[in-house]
Design a protein around this motif. Sequence first.
Motif, short mmCIF file in Angstrom:
data_model
loop_
_atom_site.label_atom_id
_atom_site.label_comp_id
_atom_site.label_asym_id
_atom_site.label_seq_id
_atom_site.Cartn_x
_atom_site.Cartn_y
_atom_site.Cartn_z
N THR A 102 -10.65 -11.85 -28.45
CA THR A 102 -11.69 -12.83 -28.78
C THR A 102 -12.41 -13.41 -27.57
N SER A 103 -12.05 -12.97 -26.37
CA SER A 103 -12.64 -13.56 -25.17
C SER A 103 -13.17 -12.48 -24.24
N ASP A 104 -14.23 -12.82 -23.50
CA ASP A 104 -14.75 -11.89 -22.51
C ASP A 104 -14.06 -12.06 -21.17
N GLY A 105 -12.95 -12.76 -21.16
CA GLY A 105 -12.17 -12.94 -19.94
C GLY A 105 -12.32 -14.34 -19.39
N ASP A 106 -11.24 -15.10 -19.42
CA ASP A 106 -11.30 -16.46 -18.88
C ASP A 106 -11.49 -16.45 -17.37
N THR A 107 -10.89 -15.47 -16.74
CA THR A 107 -11.07 -15.29 -15.30
C THR A 107 -11.18 -13.80 -15.02
N GLY A 108 -12.06 -13.43 -14.13
CA GLY A 108 -12.20 -12.03 -13.77
C GLY A 108 -12.81 -11.20 -14.88
N ALA A 109 -12.63 -9.88 -14.76
CA ALA A 109 -13.21 -8.96 -15.73
C ALA A 109 -12.38 -8.95 -17.01
N PRO A 110 -13.04 -8.82 -18.18
CA PRO A 110 -12.29 -8.74 -19.44
C PRO A 110 -11.47 -7.47 -19.51
N VAL A 111 -10.38 -7.52 -20.27
CA VAL A 111 -9.51 -6.36 -20.43
C VAL A 111 -10.19 -5.29 -21.27
N LEU A 112 -10.92 -5.72 -22.31
CA LEU A 112 -11.60 -4.80 -23.21
C LEU A 112 -13.10 -5.08 -23.20
N ASP A 146 -18.10 -22.71 -36.08
CA ASP A 146 -17.60 -23.43 -34.91
C ASP A 146 -16.13 -23.12 -34.62
N TYR A 147 -15.59 -22.02 -35.12
CA TYR A 147 -14.16 -21.73 -34.98
C TYR A 147 -13.89 -20.73 -33.87
N ASP A 148 -12.84 -21.00 -33.13
CA ASP A 148 -12.41 -20.08 -32.07
C ASP A 148 -10.95 -20.41 -31.75
N TYR A 149 -10.07 -20.01 -32.67
CA TYR A 149 -8.66 -20.31 -32.45
C TYR A 149 -7.79 -19.18 -32.97
N GLY A 150 -6.53 -19.18 -32.53
CA GLY A 150 -5.59 -18.14 -32.92
C GLY A 150 -4.21 -18.72 -33.13
N LEU A 151 -3.47 -18.12 -34.05
CA LEU A 151 -2.13 -18.59 -34.40
C LEU A 151 -1.21 -17.40 -34.59
N VAL A 152 0.00 -17.49 -34.01
CA VAL A 152 1.03 -16.48 -34.18
C VAL A 152 2.31 -17.17 -34.63
N VAL A 153 2.93 -16.65 -35.68
CA VAL A 153 4.24 -17.13 -36.10
C VAL A 153 5.13 -15.91 -36.35
N LEU A 154 6.23 -15.84 -35.62
CA LEU A 154 7.21 -14.76 -35.78
C LEU A 154 8.49 -15.37 -36.35
N THR A 155 9.10 -14.69 -37.32
CA THR A 155 10.34 -15.19 -37.89
C THR A 155 11.39 -14.09 -37.99
N GLU A 156 12.65 -14.48 -37.89
CA GLU A 156 13.76 -13.56 -38.11
C GLU A 156 14.91 -14.34 -38.75
N ASN A 157 15.98 -13.60 -39.10
CA ASN A 157 17.11 -14.21 -39.81
C ASN A 157 16.69 -14.86 -41.12
N ASN A 158 15.72 -14.22 -41.78
CA ASN A 158 15.39 -14.62 -43.15
C ASN A 158 16.40 -13.91 -44.06
N ARG A 159 17.50 -14.58 -44.33
CA ARG A 159 18.62 -13.98 -45.02
C ARG A 159 18.42 -13.97 -46.54
N ALA A 198 2.96 -19.92 -31.58
CA ALA A 198 2.02 -20.09 -30.47
C ALA A 198 0.62 -20.27 -31.05
N LEU A 199 -0.13 -21.22 -30.48
CA LEU A 199 -1.45 -21.58 -30.99
C LEU A 199 -2.39 -21.90 -29.85
N TYR A 200 -3.64 -21.46 -29.96
CA TYR A 200 -4.70 -21.97 -29.08
C TYR A 200 -5.91 -22.29 -29.93
N ASP A 201 -6.67 -23.27 -29.50
CA ASP A 201 -7.97 -23.59 -30.11
C ASP A 201 -8.93 -23.92 -28.97
N ARG A 202 -9.84 -23.01 -28.71
CA ARG A 202 -10.76 -23.21 -27.58
C ARG A 202 -11.72 -24.38 -27.83
#
Length: 338
Positions: A189-199, A267-280, A70-74
């Motif tokens: 990394t965000s003050d809330g895209d909509t409504g109040a921020p969570v943190l 100028d950076y504002d992005y995030g990346l997640v990579v999950l892996t399993e079955n690495n035998r 999963a990736l986003y780049d604002r």
Amino acid sequence: MHKYIKVAAGVIALATLTPAAASAVPGGQEGARVTCASDGNGLTGHLLAKRLEKDIHEALKGRDSVASVALYDRKTGIECAYDENRQQDAASVMKTVILGALLFQNKGPLSSEDDALARKMITASDNASATALWKKLSDLTNPSAPNPVKIQEFLDAAGMKNTVLDKEGFWGLSQVTAADQLTLLKVFTSDGDTGAPVLSPEARSYALDLMNHVQSDQRWGTPAGAPQNAVVHVKNGWLRRSNNPDVDPYDRLDWKVNSMAAFTGDDYDYGLVVLTENNRVAEGQPAESGWTYGIDTIEGVAHAVHHDLYPERSSFRSLQPTPQSLVKQLKLQPQQPR
């Protein structure tokens, strides 16, 4: 006793985005597709989305392990996903969830004790600190099976609907998804895209600072190839499931290797997640070969993402652990998360 939870993979339709053509990953998860979309940056955004789809596809092509991305780049308005709703064992990326819940429950500065535990948990991936905070955020009516009710409150507030907490206290066996962990990066990394921020701003800054100071031998994975002038906020996790009879055969002696990072500064504002399993572990190979195979899978995706987003700035650096740290870390018994 823990039972592995299997959930069919799904794809989130982003109605407001303009998708490029999806790409299948030969040899990967059946029915899964790499999908990238632009938020309306015309032809430039569409071409970037197509390039990311192709290159993530190529990075995963032929890999034996199961992966979720999963990736986003604002800045560019790009979002990408591959089997992003598949639930997988969290290992130590669960520590970012614990941190988020701790900050959510504390409306002001942390106590000196909680601060010390949080710092060790994130920067050194200390398991004892994570367990102590997990219990602090749990209903301890049954001490042998702490119910993490306050962590669930945070998940609900953040909209992390597909994360399943382990009610028996094995936080590393909680089920997470790449999509939910990306949502967590957005919370940090965000003050809330909509409504109040969570943190609060102070809580978000604190979380990112801890992830920016993760010790050097644990800064591999999603940061590999990142622009050298980007500020990197990373957390990795890994565990090897045991060969016990109660473990699903799908999982036995299976390495789970996960990595998540946010990239800020300049100028950076992005995030990346990579999950892996079955690495035998192949027959005749050392046990750590499954661990390094998972790292290679993650870093292949990371190199493609960083280079496509910022081709003139991507460093193509590799952040592999030092041999001394590798030996120390792999003295873990199977099913002990890091």
